[in-house]
Design a protein around this motif. Structure first.
Motif, PDB file in Angstrom:
ATOM      1  N   LEU A   1      -3.150  10.793   3.957  1.00  0.00           N
ATOM      2  CA  LEU A   1      -3.359  11.306   5.309  1.00  0.00           C
ATOM      3  C   LEU A   1      -2.895  12.750   5.331  1.00  0.00           C
ATOM      4  O   LEU A   1      -1.914  13.095   4.670  1.00  0.00           O
ATOM      5  N   ARG A   2      -3.566  13.589   6.080  1.00  0.00           N
ATOM      6  CA  ARG A   2      -3.254  15.018   6.022  1.00  0.00           C
ATOM      7  C   ARG A   2      -3.043  15.606   7.417  1.00  0.00           C
ATOM      8  O   ARG A   2      -3.780  15.287   8.356  1.00  0.00           O
ATOM      9  N   HIS A   3      -2.041  16.465   7.522  1.00  0.00           N
ATOM     10  CA  HIS A   3      -1.853  17.319   8.683  1.00  0.00           C
ATOM     11  C   HIS A   3      -2.411  18.699   8.354  1.00  0.00           C
ATOM     12  O   HIS A   3      -2.168  19.218   7.262  1.00  0.00           O
ATOM     13  N   ARG A   4      -3.120  19.284   9.275  1.00  0.00           N
ATOM     14  CA  ARG A   4      -3.690  20.608   9.019  1.00  0.00           C
ATOM     15  C   ARG A   4      -2.607  21.679   8.912  1.00  0.00           C
ATOM     16  O   ARG A   4      -2.788  22.691   8.235  1.00  0.00           O
TER      17      ARG A   4
ATOM     18  N   GLU B   1       0.862  -1.179   0.000  1.00  0.00           N
ATOM     19  CA  GLU B   1       0.000   0.000   0.000  1.00  0.00           C
ATOM     20  C   GLU B   1       0.899   1.228   0.000  1.00  0.00           C
ATOM     21  O   GLU B   1       2.013   1.206   0.549  1.00  0.00           O
ATOM     22  N   ILE B   2       0.431   2.284  -0.628  1.00  0.00           N
ATOM     23  CA  ILE B   2       1.162   3.546  -0.645  1.00  0.00           C
ATOM     24  C   ILE B   2       0.390   4.551   0.200  1.00  0.00           C
ATOM     25  O   ILE B   2      -0.792   4.817  -0.059  1.00  0.00           O
ATOM     26  N   ILE B   3       1.046   5.069   1.200  1.00  0.00           N
ATOM     27  CA  ILE B   3       0.439   6.061   2.091  1.00  0.00           C
ATOM     28  C   ILE B   3       1.191   7.369   1.916  1.00  0.00           C
ATOM     29  O   ILE B   3       2.377   7.461   2.248  1.00  0.00           O
ATOM     30  N   VAL B   4       0.510   8.367   1.404  1.00  0.00           N
ATOM     31  CA  VAL B   4       1.108   9.693   1.256  1.00  0.00           C
ATOM     32  C   VAL B   4       0.606  10.558   2.403  1.00  0.00           C
ATOM     33  O   VAL B   4      -0.608  10.679   2.606  1.00  0.00           O
ATOM     34  N   VAL B   5       1.526  11.138   3.151  1.00  0.00           N
ATOM     35  CA  VAL B   5       1.160  12.014   4.261  1.00  0.00           C
ATOM     36  C   VAL B   5       1.436  13.450   3.836  1.00  0.00           C
ATOM     37  O   VAL B   5       2.587  13.865   3.713  1.00  0.00           O
ATOM     38  N   ASP B   6       0.374  14.186   3.585  1.00  0.00           N
ATOM     39  CA  ASP B   6       0.482  15.594   3.201  1.00  0.00           C
ATOM     40  C   ASP B   6       0.685  16.416   4.470  1.00  0.00           C
ATOM     41  O   ASP B   6      -0.233  16.599   5.261  1.00  0.00           O
ATOM     42  N   ASP B   7       1.906  16.902   4.634  1.00  0.00           N
ATOM     43  CA  ASP B   7       2.281  17.569   5.885  1.00  0.00           C
ATOM     44  C   ASP B   7       1.980  19.071   5.844  1.00  0.00           C
ATOM     45  O   ASP B   7       2.871  19.904   5.956  1.00  0.00           O
ATOM     46  N   GLY B   8       0.695  19.398   5.664  1.00  0.00           N
ATOM     47  CA  GLY B   8       0.288  20.798   5.693  1.00  0.00           C
ATOM     48  C   GLY B   8       0.744  21.597   4.494  1.00  0.00           C
ATOM     49  O   GLY B   8       1.071  22.786   4.628  1.00  0.00           O
ATOM     50  N   SER B   9       0.764  20.979   3.312  1.00  0.00           N
ATOM     51  CA  SER B   9       1.222  21.686   2.110  1.00  0.00           C
ATOM     52  C   SER B   9       0.325  22.886   1.793  1.00  0.00           C
ATOM     53  O   SER B   9      -0.888  22.859   2.022  1.00  0.00           O
TER      54      SER B   9
END
Length: 292
Positions: A63-66, A38-46
């Motif tokens: 997954l996203r960080h605000r 599985e590929i998990i992309v974590v968008d770190d508040g872009s």
């Protein structure tokens, strides 16, 4: 088929890059690990459109960080949500080749390792202004861990999930996640291996700064002070004690004044540092038992 590899891609302001990175990754893994990853992309508040670009990419978990929390924090978020037995980290900036990830995956399974690190073969794999700091941190890490680490902070690596999960609270939320996790695995004696890899020139702009190196330096000291405090306290105590001795030589032997108060104070400080080190070593032993 169950998930074996969870590939975590931390992304911060990688618009125009992230889609190509994910596409190349999927094209190479589909034939080799069908249904096993599985590929998990974590968008770190872009803030540059990365989030919108990720919405257009199928068959990945996002997954996203605000707000921006840091490279290490993004990886931790991915690890906590991952379903695989193994956790792979893969940079979003296009530096890594997917076939190198396959090599690491084969090694960690066949050799039953806890960690496999991709060693960048190019001598200068970062901007020249960053290399002196990397070499200094590398030398310090080699001394404190009593072993030679060929690549301290490579972003291409694979962990066993159950092991790295025990130590997430000790790993940095910033760029030094790779460094501190390497030191932890080495210090605790887990089986690990280094596999040569190639890297491409990164796409986009790096967000690593001088402060990133400073934070890494402090975290190296923190991790070693936690696991092997005598590696820090004993040299410090010897240096301080010898400074007191040297300060006392001239007045004592030449001027015949005896030991000065300042010299005695410095030597006593060296002795106290040594005993503080023994105490820290005992506390460290108790803390190790808590996680293992």
């Amino acid at each position: 088929m169950s998930v074996i590899f969870s590939i975590i891609v931390p992304a911060y302001n990688e618009v125009g890059v992230i889609a190509a990175t994910i596409q190349e990754l999927r094209q190479n893994l589909a034939n080799q690990w069908p249904g096993q990853y599985e590929i998990i992309v974590v968008d770190d508040g872009s803030t540059d459109g990365t989030s919108q670009e990720l919405d257009q990419i199928p068959d990945i978990r996002v997954l996203r960080h605000r707000q921006n929390r840091g490279y290490g924090a993004a990886i931790k978020t991915g690890i906590r949500q991952a379903q695989g037995v193994y956790i792979a980290t893969f940079d979003a900036d296009g530096q890594h080749y997917p076939h190198d990830l396959l090599k690491l995956g084969q090694a960690i399974q066949e050799e039953d390792l806890a960690l496999v690190i991709g060693v960048r073969s190019r001598l200068f794999h970062s901007n020249l202004w960053r290399m002196p700091g990397k070499w200094i941190l590398g030398w310090l890490s080699n001394y404190l861990t009593k072993t030679k680490i060929p690549d301290l902070n490579s972003g291409l690596r694979i962990f066993k999930k159950d092991i790295i999960s025990r130590y997430l609270h000790l790993c940095s939320d910033r760029f030094s996640f790779s460094t501190t996790s390497t030191l932890i695995f080495l210090n605790r004696g887990y089986a690990l291996s280094y596999i040569p890899i190639e890297v491409k020139k990164r796409l986009g702009k790096s967000t690593v700064s001088f402060m990133s190196g400073y934070e890494t330096f402090l975290l190296i000291l923190r991790i070693v002070a936690l696991f092997e405090p005598l590696r820090i306290f004993i040299p410090a105590s010897i240096i301080v004690f010898m400074a007191g001795v040297l300060h006392a030589i001239y007045p004592f032997f030449v001027l015949k004044r005896g030991l000065s108060t300042g010299s005695l104070l410095v030597m006593l400080t060296g002795i106290l540092i040594f005993f503080f080190g023994l105490l820290a070593d005992q506390i460290s032993a108790l803390r190790k038992e808590k996680y293992e």
